[in-house]
Write an enzyme that holds these catalytic residues in place. Structure first.
Site, mmCIF file in Angstrom:
data_model
loop_
_atom_site.group_PDB
_atom_site.id
_atom_site.type_symbol
_atom_site.label_atom_id
_atom_site.label_comp_id
_atom_site.label_asym_id
_atom_site.label_seq_id
_atom_site.Cartn_x
_atom_site.Cartn_y
_atom_site.Cartn_z
ATOM 1 N N HIS A 80 3.755 5.163 0.392
ATOM 2 C CA HIS A 80 5.107 4.583 0.457
ATOM 3 C C HIS A 80 6.164 5.686 0.521
ATOM 4 O O HIS A 80 7.140 5.570 1.269
ATOM 5 C CB HIS A 80 5.398 3.705 -0.759
ATOM 6 C CG HIS A 80 4.612 2.434 -0.808
ATOM 7 N ND1 HIS A 80 4.439 1.612 0.293
ATOM 8 C CD2 HIS A 80 3.965 1.823 -1.841
ATOM 9 C CE1 HIS A 80 3.722 0.556 -0.064
ATOM 10 N NE2 HIS A 80 3.415 0.660 -1.349
ATOM 11 N N HIS A 135 -1.958 5.737 -3.061
ATOM 12 C CA HIS A 135 -1.274 4.570 -2.485
ATOM 13 C C HIS A 135 0.251 4.752 -2.501
ATOM 14 O O HIS A 135 0.919 4.581 -1.473
ATOM 15 C CB HIS A 135 -1.672 3.309 -3.266
ATOM 16 C CG HIS A 135 -0.949 2.064 -2.843
ATOM 17 N ND1 HIS A 135 -1.509 1.121 -2.007
ATOM 18 C CD2 HIS A 135 0.303 1.614 -3.125
ATOM 19 C CE1 HIS A 135 -0.630 0.147 -1.803
ATOM 20 N NE2 HIS A 135 0.479 0.413 -2.475
ATOM 21 N N GLU A 136 0.787 5.102 -3.666
ATOM 22 C CA GLU A 136 2.252 5.190 -3.791
ATOM 23 C C GLU A 136 2.827 6.330 -2.940
ATOM 24 O O GLU A 136 3.946 6.219 -2.418
ATOM 25 C CB GLU A 136 2.668 5.334 -5.258
ATOM 26 C CG GLU A 136 2.257 4.154 -6.155
ATOM 27 C CD GLU A 136 2.773 2.799 -5.699
ATOM 28 O OE1 GLU A 136 3.834 2.732 -5.040
ATOM 29 O OE2 GLU A 136 2.098 1.782 -5.986
ATOM 30 N N HIS A 156 2.598 -1.851 3.237
ATOM 31 C CA HIS A 156 1.242 -2.294 2.911
ATOM 32 C C HIS A 156 0.425 -2.603 4.150
ATOM 33 O O HIS A 156 0.957 -2.990 5.186
ATOM 34 C CB HIS A 156 1.300 -3.512 1.982
ATOM 35 C CG HIS A 156 1.676 -3.123 0.594
ATOM 36 N ND1 HIS A 156 2.386 -3.937 -0.249
ATOM 37 C CD2 HIS A 156 1.446 -1.976 -0.092
ATOM 38 C CE1 HIS A 156 2.572 -3.313 -1.396
ATOM 39 N NE2 HIS A 156 2.024 -2.112 -1.322
HETATM 40 ZN ZN LIG Z 1 2.242 -0.486 -2.477
#
Ligand SMILES: [Zn+2]
Ligand SMILES: *[C@@H]1O[C@H](CO)[C@@H](O)[C@H](O)[C@H]1NC(C)=O
Ligand SMILES: *[C@@H]1O[C@H](CO)[C@@H](O)[C@H](O)[C@H]1NC(C)=O
Ligand SMILES: *[C@@H]1O[C@H](CO)[C@@H](O)[C@H](O)[C@H]1NC(C)=O
Ligand SMILES: [Zn+2]
Length: 308
Positions: free
Chosen positions: A267, A263-264, A273
């Site tokens: 980014h 997930h990170e 998101h």
């Molecule tokens: Zn996030």
């Protein structure tokens, strides 16, 4: 039989995650004592026009994740019109019933631990609402992924990473293996390559665990609530909250390091998101859950950000 069992397990998981969170929060320093889940439980059902202890914290939570206009100042503990609007925006993003009320599906969703990066990046000021709002609405109906203008230039598709200083939570061998696997998920669907920087060399991406305030203006909060955060290109910082119970193979009361890493890294590459709950870029994750593979929504998002 099978669907019933899985529903039961899910219910147990949710209740369990709330209870563990509660249990840990009680052991925290006094200033952290009023945990998010305890005040949310008390706030459920509070109506517009009423004042309640904890409403200001709820407003701060909603503002942190982008559900208030950028110029909003939060002072009162009243359930006012602005809070109703913020709740509606939150409910719309997470595709709950848009009631503007503190109903149980809303408070329960807020209790699930999540990434510290806002869902709405750069919310518009209150004075010019309508045009941006309708644009966002349309965008989210077409696709669930999101990104802004921040991305790596083609000259930076071969990214290097290193493990920075910070709290020692895992040995280097474990971290290397988990992060290499997480980077690989994105490398498989993009032109990016990820390689650990040689000793002493600078790196594009720096990964570390921190506890509490760690100097980037976005302090961690002890166990639960916020698990990690990462910065958009070309910053390169990825931070995990060292106070979580992390694991490479989580039990029911632990967080999966690889799931959160995938997930990170999204980014770090520029994705924001997604409100598609199957997506890796969905903001929250249940304790004990492994969610390591990119969903089609993530792949569509990264391809839209970096068309080949
Ligand atoms: Zn996030
Ligand atoms: C939304 O409201 C309907 C009708 O009251 C209800 O059946 C449904 O479960 C609600 N959905 C959520 C996510 O709360
Ligand atoms: C972390 O999780 C493990 C495995 O479930 C458990 O034994 C341990 O007590 C937990 N540690 C904390 C600090 O909660
Ligand atoms: C996503 O949400 C839908 C509809 O609310 C639900 O049926 C589904 O089980 C959820 N999926 C996950 C992975 O949570
Ligand atoms: Zn940080």
């Amino acid at each position: 039989m099978a669907p019933k069992l899985s529903h039961l397990l899910l219910a147990i998981l949710v209740i369990f995650s709330i209870q563990t969170f509660e249990g840990r929060a009680r052991t925290l320093k006094p200033e952290h004592r009023q945990s998010l889940s305890s005040f949310l439980q008390k706030l459920e059902g509070v109506q517009k026009g009423q004042a309640a202890e904890g409403l200001l914290d709820l407003k701060k939570y909603l503002k942190k994740f982008g559900y208030y206009p950028s110029d909003a100042t939060l002072t009162s503990s009243d359930f006012d019109d602005h809070l109703e609007l913020a709740l509606r925006a939150y409910q719309k993003y997470f595709r709950l019933n848009v009631t503007g009320k503190l109903d149980s599906s809303t408070t329960q969703l807020m209790m699930i631990p999540r990434c510290g990066v806002p869902d709405i990046i750069n919310p518009p000021p209150a004075t010019e609402p309508t045009s941006t709002d309708s644009k966002n609405k349309k965008f989210h109906m077409v696709a669930h992924y999101a990104f802004g203008s921040k991305k790596w230039p083609p000259s930076k598709y071969a990214l290097t990473y290193k493990f920075g200083p910070g709290v020692h939570v895992f040995d280097l061998k474990t971290l290397r293996s988990v992060c290499a696997d997480a980077f690989q998920k994105w490398a498989e669907v993009t032109s990016f390559t990820f390689k650990e920087a040689t000793d002493g060399a600078s790196a594009d991406l720096v990964i570390a665990f921190y506890s509490g305030d760690h100097g980037d203006g976005d302090p961690f909060d002890g166990p639960g609530k916020i698990l990690a955060h990462a910065f958009f290109p070309q910053d390169g910082r990825l931070h995990y909250d060292a106070d979580e119970n992390w694991s490479t193979d989580p039990a029911m009361d632990q967080y999966d390091l690889e799931s959160v890493s995938v997930h990170e890294i999204g980014h770090l590459l520029g994705l924001q998101h997604s409100n598609n709950n199957e997506s890796i870029m969905y903001p929250s994750i249940h304790i004990g859950r492994k969610k390591r593979d990119l969903a089609q929504d993530d792949i569509d998002g990264i391809h839209a950000l970096y068309p080949n």
